[in-house]
Design a protein around this motif. Structure first.
Motif, PDB file in Angstrom:
ATOM      1  N   UNK A 174       0.847  -1.194   0.000  1.00 55.41           N
ATOM      2  CA  UNK A 174       0.000   0.000   0.000  1.00 55.41           C
ATOM      3  C   UNK A 174       0.880   1.240   0.000  1.00 55.41           C
ATOM      4  N   UNK A 175       0.381   2.302  -0.650  1.00 61.48           N
ATOM      5  CA  UNK A 175       1.115   3.552  -0.746  1.00 61.48           C
ATOM      6  C   UNK A 175       0.170   4.708  -0.407  1.00 61.48           C
ATOM      7  N   UNK A 176       0.758   5.809   0.064  1.00 65.42           N
ATOM      8  CA  UNK A 176      -0.073   6.967   0.397  1.00 65.42           C
ATOM      9  C   UNK A 176       0.696   8.259   0.190  1.00 65.42           C
ATOM     10  N   UNK A 177      -0.039   9.343   0.171  1.00 64.16           N
ATOM     11  CA  UNK A 177       0.505  10.687   0.145  1.00 64.16           C
ATOM     12  C   UNK A 177      -0.577  11.618   0.681  1.00 64.16           C
ATOM     13  N   UNK A 178      -0.278  12.916   0.741  1.00 64.64           N
ATOM     14  CA  UNK A 178      -1.261  13.899   1.208  1.00 64.64           C
ATOM     15  C   UNK A 178      -1.435  14.977   0.153  1.00 64.64           C
ATOM     16  N   UNK A 179      -2.676  15.408  -0.020  1.00 70.44           N
ATOM     17  CA  UNK A 179      -2.996  16.450  -0.987  1.00 70.44           C
ATOM     18  C   UNK A 179      -3.436  17.714  -0.254  1.00 70.44           C
ATOM     19  N   UNK A 180      -2.817  18.865  -0.558  1.00 74.61           N
ATOM     20  CA  UNK A 180      -3.243  20.120   0.072  1.00 74.61           C
ATOM     21  C   UNK A 180      -4.428  20.734  -0.675  1.00 74.61           C
ATOM     22  N   UNK A 181      -5.395  21.219   0.084  1.00 79.71           N
ATOM     23  CA  UNK A 181      -6.586  21.856  -0.463  1.00 79.71           C
ATOM     24  C   UNK A 181      -6.842  23.181   0.265  1.00 79.71           C
ATOM     25  N   UNK A 182      -7.673  24.000  -0.350  1.00 80.05           N
ATOM     26  CA  UNK A 182      -8.214  25.203   0.281  1.00 80.05           C
ATOM     27  C   UNK A 182      -9.708  25.210   0.019  1.00 80.05           C
ATOM     28  N   UNK A 183     -10.504  25.317   1.060  1.00 78.06           N
ATOM     29  CA  UNK A 183     -11.949  25.427   0.895  1.00 78.06           C
ATOM     30  C   UNK A 183     -12.274  26.870   0.533  1.00 78.06           C
ATOM     31  N   UNK A 184     -12.813  27.094  -0.657  1.00 76.17           N
ATOM     32  CA  UNK A 184     -13.011  28.434  -1.177  1.00 76.17           C
ATOM     33  C   UNK A 184     -13.795  29.349  -0.250  1.00 76.17           C
ATOM     34  N   UNK A 185     -13.416  30.629  -0.232  1.00 70.49           N
ATOM     35  CA  UNK A 185     -14.108  31.589   0.624  1.00 70.49           C
ATOM     36  C   UNK A 185     -15.560  31.780   0.218  1.00 70.49           C
ATOM     37  N   UNK A 186     -15.883  31.509  -1.064  1.00 67.08           N
ATOM     38  CA  UNK A 186     -17.254  31.686  -1.536  1.00 67.08           C
ATOM     39  C   UNK A 186     -18.072  30.399  -1.430  1.00 67.08           C
ATOM     40  N   UNK A 187     -17.609  29.435  -0.642  1.00 67.81           N
ATOM     41  CA  UNK A 187     -18.355  28.195  -0.445  1.00 67.81           C
ATOM     42  C   UNK A 187     -19.596  28.461   0.401  1.00 67.81           C
ATOM     43  N   UNK A 188     -20.718  27.971  -0.067  1.00 66.37           N
ATOM     44  CA  UNK A 188     -21.978  28.149   0.661  1.00 66.37           C
ATOM     45  C   UNK A 188     -21.921  27.368   1.971  1.00 66.37           C
ATOM     46  N   UNK A 189     -22.423  28.000   3.032  1.00 66.41           N
ATOM     47  CA  UNK A 189     -22.429  27.350   4.347  1.00 66.41           C
ATOM     48  C   UNK A 189     -23.712  27.700   5.103  1.00 66.41           C
ATOM     49  N   UNK A 190     -24.238  26.750   5.904  1.00 63.77           N
ATOM     50  CA  UNK A 190     -23.706  25.389   6.072  1.00 63.77           C
ATOM     51  C   UNK A 190     -24.016  24.517   4.857  1.00 63.77           C
ATOM     52  N   UNK A 191     -23.221  23.512   4.676  1.00 64.56           N
ATOM     53  CA  UNK A 191     -23.420  22.624   3.538  1.00 64.56           C
ATOM     54  C   UNK A 191     -22.383  21.522   3.556  1.00 64.56           C
ATOM     55  N   UNK A 192     -22.143  20.933   2.405  1.00 68.54           N
ATOM     56  CA  UNK A 192     -21.165  19.851   2.300  1.00 68.54           C
ATOM     57  C   UNK A 192     -20.595  19.831   0.891  1.00 68.54           C
ATOM     58  N   UNK A 193     -19.310  19.572   0.789  1.00 67.97           N
ATOM     59  CA  UNK A 193     -18.624  19.438  -0.484  1.00 67.97           C
ATOM     60  C   UNK A 193     -18.072  18.022  -0.608  1.00 67.97           C
ATOM     61  N   UNK A 194     -18.130  17.495  -1.824  1.00 65.98           N
ATOM     62  CA  UNK A 194     -17.725  16.120  -2.057  1.00 65.98           C
ATOM     63  C   UNK A 194     -16.688  16.044  -3.175  1.00 65.98           C
ATOM     64  N   UNK A 195     -15.898  15.003  -3.105  1.00 62.75           N
ATOM     65  CA  UNK A 195     -14.982  14.681  -4.194  1.00 62.75           C
ATOM     66  C   UNK A 195     -14.888  13.181  -4.365  1.00 62.75           C
ATOM     67  N   UNK A 196     -14.842  12.721  -5.615  1.00 62.68           N
ATOM     68  CA  UNK A 196     -14.635  11.302  -5.899  1.00 62.68           C
ATOM     69  C   UNK A 196     -13.215  11.087  -6.375  1.00 62.68           C
TER      70      UNK A 196
END
Length: 522
Positions: free
Chosen positions: A238-260
């Protein structure tokens, strides 16, 4: 009572198996003016397995209803290498007309549009016992329908060595808009054969922005789309790494964001890129921030031409889920129009909605309208040109999309509207009687017994506007379309990107999301 076409419109048109009865389909364009399009994927299938189920994508240059639709599968170049048979779940009639040829005929009429329709005539493509790794051949598919010119496509079928990549567990996080975070990315080789490199596709919601751009990954605007790794993954590692993200300032809240997250072999990734190129989509451009590398997880053991194909694509998927905390809504503003003309003129009235921010509205997961708009046609005029995203409303009765001549309409929009952007609809109105200051009401955020809509507006007072015809003091005799805000913001043309062309896991095909006909300006 809603008729069939209106129910389909309100629910959102599905792309797979959209078969409709002749008595309920909207009027089609003249056949002579419509050209069919057809695409069938290149594919790499693993030897010694049941292979893959694939189906093509049919499209048309204008909305059309197809009768006697057939697909002819000619795999004579692959006889002895693969067996091609109708999938057991098909509702169509398929029969072999000769060795290496399968002919499938639709049992119903098919309603097809520009954005494409997948799910028709699925076939099982299975390697034979004699097939060897590296074998390659051509599959020619031809689509025909009564009154239309036939169209063909040639696909490449490759036999690959069977391997088994498996995605890591799902990741669930919680944070407020504007926060930076990292998400783990894991892959395992659960098979007994070393995997010679791997690729991963990301389908992230708007707002899950890349925090860094690696040279072995690709990006469209702020969106991470893919990464490729050249290193070998030995069996049971098994192998792994980490991905850096930024949750956009214009993201609607409250809510939920998804990624596949979908893992592929390099050969399967080549097939996928060929598909994107054929559909006019881009996987993005490489970054410049160094290389993203996979690191082996110590002690984490997983249960000629050298193509490789995954033997169990069901375990290739993982996901990222971010709970968006806090409160960050937006102000949608209705846009009206001011037009002038004399009796007999046809004028264009442009109406719509502007997103004043601060939040972007994204209903892409449900493919539902960001809001619903109603329009009352001004007295003295007749609607002679109506957008396909609008239906006449008369009490509980509804007409067909784009049907002219009504006095009241309900309209939908696309599923995405960025903060600062505007979406508009054009109505053509024929002036039958000149009435000074004739008005028609335009309302947004109107309740609808359907998916989507927006009911948390920060400033409901600007949810209503007017179509004003021949305002006192107007010159008359011309046409115009006032009432719109200045056009600002970034283009939304690439927001969908390859997200609209997401891999359908477990099927091996790709599905096109619906593209509605609302005109967007950014």
């Amino acid at each position: 009572m809603l008729n069939h076409s209106t129910r389909r419109w309100l629910a959102g048109l599905g792309v797979a198996g959209a078969l409709v009865a002749a008595s309920a389909t909207p009027a089609a364009a003249e056949k002579a003016d419509v050209k069919l399009g057809w695409y069938f994927n290149d594919m790499t299938v693993a030897s010694g397995t049941a292979g893959k189920v694939e189906d093509g994508i049919i499209s048309a240059s204008a909305p059309a209803v197809l009768h006697n639709l057939t697909v002819r599968y000619d795999f004579t170049d692959l006889v002895g290498t693969v067996d091609l048979t109708a999938n057991e779940d098909t509702y169509d009639e398929c029969k072999s007309s000769s060795e290496g040829v399968l002919l499938c005929t639709a049992m119903w009429e098919v309603d097809v549009e520009e954005w494409g329709l997948a799910g028709l005539f699925p076939v099982q493509i299975k390697p034979t016992e004699q097939a060897e790794n590296g074998d390659t051949g051509k599959l020619k598919t031809t689509v025909s329908a009564a009154g239309f010119d036939a169209v063909s496509h040639e696909s490449t079928v490759r036999i690959g060595e069977g391997v088994d990549l498996a995605a890591g567990p799902e990741t669930d996080l919680s944070m407020a808009p504007g926060r930076s975070f990292t998400a783990p990315l894991k892959v395992s080789n659960t098979g007994e054969t070393a995997v010679k490199g791997a690729a991963v596709i990301f389908h992230n919601d708007y707002g899950l922005n890349a925090g860094k751009r690696y040279r072995n990954c690709t990006y469209v605007d702020d969106q991470l789309r893919s990464c490729q790794f050249d290193s070998e993954l030995p069996a049971a590692t098994s192998f792994s790494t980490s991905l850096p993200y930024v949750l956009g300032k214009d993201t609607f809240a409250p809510g939920r964001k998804y990624g596949e997250i979908v893992w592929m072999t390099p050969a399967e990734f080549e097939d996928y890129q060929t598909y994107l190129d054929a559909r006019g989509a881009t996987i993005g451009e490489p970054g410049t921030d160094g290389e993203l590398t996979l690191v082996e997880i110590a002690g984490d053991k997983a249960a000629g031409r050298n193509f490789q194909a995954d033997t169990d694509p069901e375990n290739n998927n993982s996901s990222l889920s971010v709970k968006v905390t806090g409160k960050n809504s937006t102000d949608l503003e209705a846009l009206g129009s001011e037009v002038n003309g004399k009796a007999g003129d046809t004028v264009k009235a442009t109406v719509g909605v502007h997103n004043n921010g601060p939040a972007t509205l994204d209903h892409g997961r449900a493919d539902s309208s960001i809001t619903y708009l109603t329009l009352d046609v001004p007295k003295g005029t007749k609607a002679v040109g109506v957008p396909q995203s609008c239906v006449p409303m008369n009490g509980d009765e509804n007409g067909e999309p784009g049907e002219p001549g009504a006095g009241h309409y309900r309209c939908y929009f696309e599923s995405f509207l960025k903060a600062g952007d505007t979406a508009t609809l054009d109505f053509s109105l024929r002036i039958q009687e000149v009435i000074a200051n004739a008005t028609g009401a335009v309302k947004i955020n109107v309740p609808c017994a359907c998916d989507g809509g927006f009911y948390q507006d920060l400033k409901p007072a600007n949810d209503t506007a007017k179509i004003l015809l021949n305002a006192t003091g107007g010159q008359g005799g011309g046409d115009g379309d006032g009432g719109s805000l200045p056009i600002t913001g970034e283009s939304t043309a690439l927001i969908g990107g390859i997200g609209a062309l997401l891999l359908a896991a477990g099927v091996g095909g790709y599905v096109l999301a619906r593209r509605r006909k609302t005109r967007f300006v950014a």
